[in-house]
Design a protein around this motif. Structure first.
Motif, PDB file in Angstrom:
ATOM      1  N   MET A  10       0.848  -1.188   0.000  1.00  0.00           N
ATOM      2  CA  MET A  10       0.000   0.000   0.000  1.00  0.00           C
ATOM      3  C   MET A  10       0.882   1.235   0.000  1.00  0.00           C
ATOM      4  O   MET A  10       1.767   1.396   0.818  1.00  0.00           O
ATOM      5  CB  MET A  10      -0.899   0.007   1.239  1.00  0.00           C
ATOM      6  N   GLY A  11       0.654   2.115  -0.959  1.00  0.00           N
ATOM      7  CA  GLY A  11       1.452   3.322  -1.035  1.00  0.00           C
ATOM      8  C   GLY A  11       2.772   3.118  -1.744  1.00  0.00           C
ATOM      9  O   GLY A  11       3.653   3.950  -1.631  1.00  0.00           O
ATOM     10  N   ALA A  12       2.920   2.021  -2.513  1.00  0.00           N
ATOM     11  CA  ALA A  12       4.148   1.801  -3.254  1.00  0.00           C
ATOM     12  C   ALA A  12       4.340   2.913  -4.270  1.00  0.00           C
ATOM     13  O   ALA A  12       3.375   3.474  -4.788  1.00  0.00           O
ATOM     14  CB  ALA A  12       4.096   0.446  -3.959  1.00  0.00           C
ATOM     15  N   PRO A  13       5.588   3.278  -4.581  1.00  0.00           N
ATOM     16  CA  PRO A  13       5.828   4.357  -5.528  1.00  0.00           C
ATOM     17  C   PRO A  13       5.175   4.058  -6.870  1.00  0.00           C
ATOM     18  O   PRO A  13       5.271   2.937  -7.382  1.00  0.00           O
ATOM     19  CB  PRO A  13       7.363   4.377  -5.650  1.00  0.00           C
ATOM     20  N   PRO A  14       4.471   5.028  -7.451  1.00  0.00           N
ATOM     21  CA  PRO A  14       3.820   4.795  -8.741  1.00  0.00           C
ATOM     22  C   PRO A  14       4.847   4.581  -9.842  1.00  0.00           C
ATOM     23  O   PRO A  14       5.949   5.119  -9.808  1.00  0.00           O
ATOM     24  CB  PRO A  14       3.012   6.080  -8.966  1.00  0.00           C
ATOM     25  N   THR A  15       4.487   3.768 -10.826  1.00  0.00           N
ATOM     26  CA  THR A  15       5.365   3.512 -11.957  1.00  0.00           C
ATOM     27  C   THR A  15       4.838   4.147 -13.233  1.00  0.00           C
ATOM     28  O   THR A  15       5.351   3.887 -14.313  1.00  0.00           O
ATOM     29  CB  THR A  15       5.520   1.994 -12.163  1.00  0.00           C
ATOM     30  N   GLY A  16       3.811   4.956 -13.127  1.00  0.00           N
ATOM     31  CA  GLY A  16       3.245   5.632 -14.281  1.00  0.00           C
ATOM     32  C   GLY A  16       2.481   6.858 -13.826  1.00  0.00           C
ATOM     33  O   GLY A  16       2.515   7.236 -12.656  1.00  0.00           O
ATOM     34  N   SER A  17       1.774   7.460 -14.744  1.00  0.00           N
ATOM     35  CA  SER A  17       1.045   8.689 -14.433  1.00  0.00           C
ATOM     36  C   SER A  17      -0.449   8.465 -14.295  1.00  0.00           C
ATOM     37  O   SER A  17      -1.171   9.368 -13.856  1.00  0.00           O
ATOM     38  CB  SER A  17       1.298   9.724 -15.535  1.00  0.00           C
ATOM     39  N   ASP A  18      -0.921   7.286 -14.671  1.00  0.00           N
ATOM     40  CA  ASP A  18      -2.355   7.031 -14.726  1.00  0.00           C
ATOM     41  C   ASP A  18      -2.674   5.709 -14.028  1.00  0.00           C
ATOM     42  O   ASP A  18      -2.227   4.649 -14.463  1.00  0.00           O
ATOM     43  CB  ASP A  18      -2.825   6.977 -16.180  1.00  0.00           C
ATOM     44  N   ILE A 176     -12.269   3.585 -11.943  1.00  0.00           N
ATOM     45  CA  ILE A 176     -11.727   4.917 -11.714  1.00  0.00           C
ATOM     46  C   ILE A 176     -10.382   5.077 -12.415  1.00  0.00           C
ATOM     47  O   ILE A 176      -9.530   4.194 -12.383  1.00  0.00           O
ATOM     48  CB  ILE A 176     -11.536   5.192 -10.203  1.00  0.00           C
ATOM     49  N   HIS A 177     -10.205   6.243 -13.034  1.00  0.00           N
ATOM     50  CA  HIS A 177      -8.907   6.665 -13.562  1.00  0.00           C
ATOM     51  C   HIS A 177      -8.395   7.786 -12.655  1.00  0.00           C
ATOM     52  O   HIS A 177      -9.007   8.850 -12.561  1.00  0.00           O
ATOM     53  CB  HIS A 177      -9.057   7.183 -15.000  1.00  0.00           C
ATOM     54  N   SER A 178      -7.296   7.507 -11.963  1.00  0.00           N
ATOM     55  CA  SER A 178      -6.681   8.511 -11.089  1.00  0.00           C
ATOM     56  C   SER A 178      -5.471   9.106 -11.799  1.00  0.00           C
ATOM     57  O   SER A 178      -4.571   8.370 -12.234  1.00  0.00           O
ATOM     58  CB  SER A 178      -6.244   7.866  -9.771  1.00  0.00           C
ATOM     59  N   PHE A 179      -5.456  10.430 -11.923  1.00  0.00           N
ATOM     60  CA  PHE A 179      -4.317  11.137 -12.498  1.00  0.00           C
ATOM     61  C   PHE A 179      -3.313  11.365 -11.370  1.00  0.00           C
ATOM     62  O   PHE A 179      -3.486  12.264 -10.546  1.00  0.00           O
ATOM     63  CB  PHE A 179      -4.750  12.470 -13.104  1.00  0.00           C
ATOM     64  N   LEU A 180      -2.274  10.547 -11.316  1.00  0.00           N
ATOM     65  CA  LEU A 180      -1.350  10.578 -10.189  1.00  0.00           C
ATOM     66  C   LEU A 180      -0.644  11.920 -10.086  1.00  0.00           C
ATOM     67  O   LEU A 180      -0.134  12.455 -11.074  1.00  0.00           O
ATOM     68  CB  LEU A 180      -0.317   9.457 -10.334  1.00  0.00           C
ATOM     69  N   GLY A 181      -0.641  12.453  -8.853  1.00  0.00           N
ATOM     70  CA  GLY A 181       0.021  13.720  -8.606  1.00  0.00           C
ATOM     71  C   GLY A 181      -0.801  14.935  -8.978  1.00  0.00           C
ATOM     72  O   GLY A 181      -0.361  16.066  -8.754  1.00  0.00           O
ATOM     73  N   GLN A 182      -1.999  14.734  -9.532  1.00  0.00           N
ATOM     74  CA  GLN A 182      -2.830  15.859  -9.962  1.00  0.00           C
ATOM     75  C   GLN A 182      -4.086  16.035  -9.127  1.00  0.00           C
ATOM     76  O   GLN A 182      -4.805  17.023  -9.285  1.00  0.00           O
ATOM     77  CB  GLN A 182      -3.231  15.695 -11.438  1.00  0.00           C
ATOM     78  N   GLY A 183      -4.377  15.068  -8.260  1.00  0.00           N
ATOM     79  CA  GLY A 183      -5.578  15.172  -7.443  1.00  0.00           C
ATOM     80  C   GLY A 183      -6.855  15.095  -8.245  1.00  0.00           C
ATOM     81  O   GLY A 183      -7.855  15.730  -7.906  1.00  0.00           O
ATOM     82  N   ARG A 184      -6.840  14.312  -9.320  1.00  0.00           N
ATOM     83  CA  ARG A 184      -8.031  14.176 -10.173  1.00  0.00           C
ATOM     84  C   ARG A 184      -8.439  12.724 -10.265  1.00  0.00           C
ATOM     85  O   ARG A 184      -7.595  11.837 -10.421  1.00  0.00           O
ATOM     86  CB  ARG A 184      -7.762  14.704 -11.586  1.00  0.00           C
ATOM     87  N   HIS A 185      -9.742  12.481 -10.191  1.00  0.00           N
ATOM     88  CA  HIS A 185     -10.324  11.169 -10.430  1.00  0.00           C
ATOM     89  C   HIS A 185     -11.389  11.316 -11.513  1.00  0.00           C
ATOM     90  O   HIS A 185     -12.173  12.272 -11.493  1.00  0.00           O
ATOM     91  CB  HIS A 185     -11.003  10.618  -9.174  1.00  0.00           C
ATOM     92  N   VAL A 186     -11.417  10.367 -12.427  1.00  0.00           N
ATOM     93  CA  VAL A 186     -12.456  10.335 -13.454  1.00  0.00           C
ATOM     94  C   VAL A 186     -13.035   8.930 -13.494  1.00  0.00           C
ATOM     95  O   VAL A 186     -12.283   7.943 -13.514  1.00  0.00           O
ATOM     96  CB  VAL A 186     -11.885  10.700 -14.843  1.00  0.00           C
TER      97      VAL A 186
END
Length: 208
Positions: A10-18, A176-186
């Motif tokens: 949980m909370g592992a470093p993201p490997t992408g932007s989406d 859900i699509h989360s835009f990592l680092g942008q605080g956006r969910h779609v």
């Protein structure tokens, strides 16, 4: 469940932007209840960490990975899996609050969780796992599942304690699509629950 729960990965470093994930969302009333509880609790405990936006409150069922862009083939497979489910709506009830220690990060997550009131949610997560395996998404199935809804990230560790229950009827599955680092969910898709398969636990049945 331990008073302080460690979640592997949980909370592992993201490997992408989406980031993509299946989730269930609280209805507006339950989200408002959760937010009011959070504000009161954070004020009493002097928690000043980062709060999850009320409109982003959710319960993750299965992650579908972090990507550079949104893989449309995966979205199509996820949609087919979700559309094939035949599960009746069910109730969830969160009656506890506690800190989860997030692997690889300093700030624990203050979450709502519970026991018997979440047994139907555990059963639904497993049913979705079976459908994902059949639909070619087996590599993304979460092998362990501790249902929770994150409220705030704060360094103070809170031991498990009971709260006035926060509940709602789960009536849809959401991708859900989360835009990592942008605080956006779609929400890429929403599939209403219907069918004859009940997720209600039998009398005396406890969540494992």
């Amino acid at each position: 469940m331990a008073d302080q729960l460690f979640l592997d990965g949980m909370g592992a470093p993201p490997t992408g932007s989406d980031r993509l994930f299946f989730a269930v969302l609280p209805d507006d009333y339950a989200a408002g209840q959760a937010d009011r509880f959070r504000q009161r609790f954070c004020g009493e405990r002097k928690l000043t960490g980062t709060q999850v936006r009320t409109e982003h409150l959710h319960v993750t069922l299965h992650h579908l990975g972090d990507h550079a862009g949104v893989p449309q083939d995966m979205v199509a497979k996820a949609g087919a899996v979700a559309a094939a489910l035949r599960v009746a709506p069910f109730e969830v009830e969160f009656e506890s609050v506690m800190s989860f220690v997030r692997g690889g990060q300093n700030k624990p997550a203050l979450v709502l969780t519970g026991d018997i009131g979440l047994a139907a949610l555990v059963a639904f997560q497993r049913a979705l796992a079976v459908a994902m395996i059949k639909g070619g998404l087996g590599q993304w199935v979460e092998k362990s599942f501790t249902p929770h809804m994150t409220l705030v990230y704060d360094p103070q560790v809170i031991q498990k304690q009971s709260i006035r229950p926060i509940s709602w009827a789960v009536r849809e599955l959401v991708l859900i699509h989360s835009f990592l680092g942008q605080g956006r969910h779609v929400a890429l898709g929403r599939w209403p629950l219907y069918g004859n398969t009940s997720m209600r636990p039998r009398e005396g049945e406890l969540m494992p």
